[in-house]
Design a protein around this motif. Structure first.
Motif, PDB file in Angstrom:
ATOM      1  N   GLY A  56       0.838  -1.188   0.000  1.00 63.08           N
ATOM      2  CA  GLY A  56       0.000   0.000   0.000  1.00 63.08           C
ATOM      3  C   GLY A  56       0.871   1.235   0.000  1.00 63.08           C
ATOM      4  N   ILE A 151      -1.676 -13.763  -0.938  1.00 63.32           N
ATOM      5  CA  ILE A 151      -0.287 -13.701  -1.393  1.00 63.32           C
ATOM      6  C   ILE A 151       0.445 -15.034  -1.143  1.00 63.32           C
ATOM      7  N   GLY A 152       0.381 -15.529   0.099  1.00 66.36           N
ATOM      8  CA  GLY A 152       1.079 -16.784   0.434  1.00 66.36           C
ATOM      9  C   GLY A 152       0.601 -17.944  -0.438  1.00 66.36           C
ATOM     10  N   GLN A 240       6.827  -3.900   0.509  1.00 69.10           N
ATOM     11  CA  GLN A 240       7.099  -4.428   1.860  1.00 69.10           C
ATOM     12  C   GLN A 240       8.512  -4.017   2.298  1.00 69.10           C
ATOM     13  N   THR A 255       6.276 -11.875   4.506  1.00 70.72           N
ATOM     14  CA  THR A 255       5.437 -12.095   3.340  1.00 70.72           C
ATOM     15  C   THR A 255       6.070 -13.240   2.538  1.00 70.72           C
ATOM     16  N   ARG A 288       5.548  -1.748  12.498  1.00 69.73           N
ATOM     17  CA  ARG A 288       5.198  -2.975  11.792  1.00 69.73           C
ATOM     18  C   ARG A 288       3.712  -3.262  11.970  1.00 69.73           C
ATOM     19  N   GLU A 291       1.571  -9.791  13.048  1.00 68.07           N
ATOM     20  CA  GLU A 291       2.148 -10.418  14.240  1.00 68.07           C
ATOM     21  C   GLU A 291       3.673 -10.501  14.143  1.00 68.07           C
ATOM     22  N   ARG A 319      -5.318  -1.354   9.350  1.00 59.28           N
ATOM     23  CA  ARG A 319      -4.948  -1.792  10.710  1.00 59.28           C
ATOM     24  C   ARG A 319      -3.978  -0.795  11.350  1.00 59.28           C
TER      25      ARG A 319
HETATM   26  P1  IMP Z   1       0.928 -11.058   3.348  1.00 57.42           P
HETATM   27  O1  IMP Z   1       1.960 -10.372   2.533  1.00 57.42           O
HETATM   28  O2  IMP Z   1      -0.464 -10.530   3.103  1.00 57.42           O
HETATM   29  O3  IMP Z   1       1.022 -12.550   3.237  1.00 57.42           O
HETATM   30  O4  IMP Z   1       1.225 -10.722   4.896  1.00 57.42           O
HETATM   31  C1  IMP Z   1       2.394 -11.214   5.567  1.00 57.42           C
HETATM   32  C2  IMP Z   1       2.971 -10.195   6.523  1.00 57.42           C
HETATM   33  O5  IMP Z   1       3.476  -9.104   5.783  1.00 57.42           O
HETATM   34  C3  IMP Z   1       1.929  -9.588   7.487  1.00 57.42           C
HETATM   35  O6  IMP Z   1       2.578  -9.303   8.711  1.00 57.42           O
HETATM   36  C4  IMP Z   1       1.539  -8.293   6.806  1.00 57.42           C
HETATM   37  O7  IMP Z   1       1.043  -7.344   7.731  1.00 57.42           O
HETATM   38  C5  IMP Z   1       2.877  -7.885   6.213  1.00 57.42           C
HETATM   39  N1  IMP Z   1       2.744  -7.008   5.042  1.00 57.42           N
HETATM   40  C6  IMP Z   1       2.393  -7.363   3.782  1.00 57.42           C
HETATM   41  N2  IMP Z   1       2.400  -6.297   2.984  1.00 57.42           N
HETATM   42  C7  IMP Z   1       2.795  -5.255   3.724  1.00 57.42           C
HETATM   43  C8  IMP Z   1       3.042  -3.869   3.444  1.00 57.42           C
HETATM   44  O8  IMP Z   1       2.907  -3.384   2.324  1.00 57.42           O
HETATM   45  N3  IMP Z   1       3.450  -3.112   4.495  1.00 57.42           N
HETATM   46  C9  IMP Z   1       3.637  -3.621   5.740  1.00 57.42           C
HETATM   47  N4  IMP Z   1       3.426  -4.896   6.036  1.00 57.42           N
HETATM   48  C10 IMP Z   1       3.007  -5.705   5.045  1.00 57.42           C
END
Ligand code: IMP
Length: 449
Positions: A56, A151-152, A240, A255, A288, A291, A319
């Motif tokens: 984002g 994503i995962g 990220q 991620t 961050r 979790e 969040r």
């Molecule tokens: P996922 O990428 O949706 O699988 O999330 C895995 C982890 O990465 C979680 O802790 C998310 O909050 C974090 N995460 C994923 N994308 C972002 C980002 O753009 N900014 C910050 N944290 C992220």
């Protein structure tokens, strides 16, 4: 398109390298979108190389605010071409929704946005599986706190080689393969006690999106390599951050992609020896979402103030972000694994009202002082920050535009971060707008004009 350019003799150093990678040095949300936006002025091409619409980026252009998740923020600047590289995972519906929003904001995207035919698709069943995993309560399952964008599971399908790629949308058997994958993943969902996805509605959603995406799907590996060989400026836009990297981050609270600079090569097909330099983006403090251990996390008024002044809410999920002091151990590690040439230090103004500021210089791990990042999450969770305290500057900085005009205490803070992390700060950001950016005396030569 002729592949002839690819046979240019590069052994005599004839090509000009104008490629730059930008990555996050912490847990994401470092303000990369704004720095990308600033750097994009110089670049012709902007390429995402990993992740999907879990990212984002909020970019302010004048009074207009854009929140981008998958599309590179370079799209907001006229004349720039944007790429979603092979390392990305693309949610067709999410992508098109974002595209429509960008277009509604008056941005012409025609002929300026290309999707790699090798990029994986993140499909509705991936989203469903992601949500199912996050809500599962069976003892040993670790809750990651994902963005639930699938994503995962999408990267898992890539690795097991059952994933569908953007290029598959152009093939006659796409629908058949899609139906097969829906069936297969529905079995898992049902096994886990969830409702299966409706076959016809899901197929219609994906095929409808494919129709709109197909004109944008091409061999971006070729496009980018040709641009590199011609000496055109390419900016690789990381999403990220280092601590969320699937290999180098705080596993398993990460991620599922390589967010570090090496990902730019594998995620676009531009080889590592064609990448000139790396800019790491770090906040003047740390945040961050989700979790996982976070040694400098604050639970007091200082943390609340950072969250309030820094408007620390996730751009994708809304969040609240966890906040804490700058962690130089993490940043030093980011320099090592990314080869950071310069820092872009963002949100410095958020610390304007603090009387004293702390920097974590090392960890205390079960009574032992360590200055590196332990690999195992249990050891990392046992780390307590060892702080150094510095005087704050207690004065607004958002209006400041030169390095010399920054308060001395503020420059001292930046210098200390440079010393502790062994990388110079090239940029300092003192507000969300494009022009609220200071180039330091150490900034990359090509940007100092
Ligand atoms: P996922 O990428 O949706 O699988 O999330 C895995 C982890 O990465 C979680 O802790 C998310 O909050 C974090 N995460 C994923 N994308 C972002 C980002 O753009 N900014 C910050 N944290 C992220």
């Amino acid at each position: 398109m002729s592949p002839a350019l690819l046979s240019v003799d590069t052994t005599k150093g004839k090509y000009l390298m104008a490629t730059r990678v930008l990555i996050g040095g912490q847990w994401g949300d470092e303000g990369k979108g704004k720095i990308v936006d600033v750097l994009t002025e110089q670049a012709t091409w902007i390429a995402r190389f990993q992740g999907g619409n879990n990212a984002g980026h909020t970019v302010k252009v004048g009074d207009q605010k854009f929140v981008l998740h998958l599309i590179p923020s370079g799209i907001l600047r006229e004349g720039k071409t944007c790429i979603l590289g092979n390392g990305c995972v693309i949610d067709p519906s999410g992508f098109l929704k974002e595209l429509d929003e960008v277009r509604a904001g008056g941005i012409n995207t025609e002929g300026r946005l290309w999707i790699s035919d090798r990029a994986q698709l993140a499909l509705p069943y991936h989203r469903a599986l992601d949500g199912a995993r996050e809500t599962r309560d069976c003892g040993k399952t670790v809750k990651i706190g994902t963005t639930r964008r699938g994503i995962g599971p999408a990267y898992a399908d890539k690795m097991t080689r059952m994933g569908l790629r953007a290029g598959d949308m152009l093939e006659d058997d796409f629908e058949e393969r899609l139906r097969h994958n829906i069936e297969e993943h529905n079995r898992t969902l049902v096994f886990q006690g969830h409702d299966p996805l409706g076959m016809e509605a899901t197929v219609a959603e994906v095929l409808g999106a494919a129709e709109r995406m197909i004109p944008m799907i091409t061999d971006t590996t070729l496009l980018l390599n040709q641009a590199v060989l011609k000496g055109e400026e390419v900016l690789f836009e990381g999403a990220q951050g280092t601590m969320l990297d699937i290999d180098h981050g705080s596993y398993p609270f990460v991620t599922s992609s390589n967010t570090t600079s090496g990902g730019a090569a594998t995620g676009t097909g531009v080889p590592p020896n064609r990448i000139r330099d790396v800019i790491g983006v770090v906040k003047a403090y740390t945040t961050r979402v989700g979790e996982g251990p976070f040694p400098t996390e604050l639970f007091d008024d200082d943390g609340m103030n950072m969250a309030k002044v820094g408007d620390e809410f996730g751009a994708t999920t809304g969040r609240p972000r966890r906040c804490g002091w700058f962690d130089a151990v993490v940043a030093r590690y980011a320099v090592m694994v990314n080869g950071v040439n310069w820092w872009a230090l963002t949100k410095l103004d958020v610390l304007d009202a603090f009387k004293t500021i702390k920097i974590c210089v090392a960890y205390d791990m079960d009574g032992q002082r360590i200055e590196y990042l332990p690999a195992h999450i249990r050891r990392f969770a046992a780390c307590r920050p060892v702080y150094e305290e510095m005087p704050g500057w207690n004065t607004p900085t958002t209006h400041i535009r030169t390095w010399e005009a920054l308060p001395e205490a503020c420059r001292n803070y930046i210098r200390r971060i440079e010393e502790l992390t062994c990388a110079p700060a090239g940029f300092v950001s003192v507000g969300p707008k494009r022009d609220e950016t200071i180039l330091t005396p150490n900034a990359p030569a090509d940007l100092k004009g």
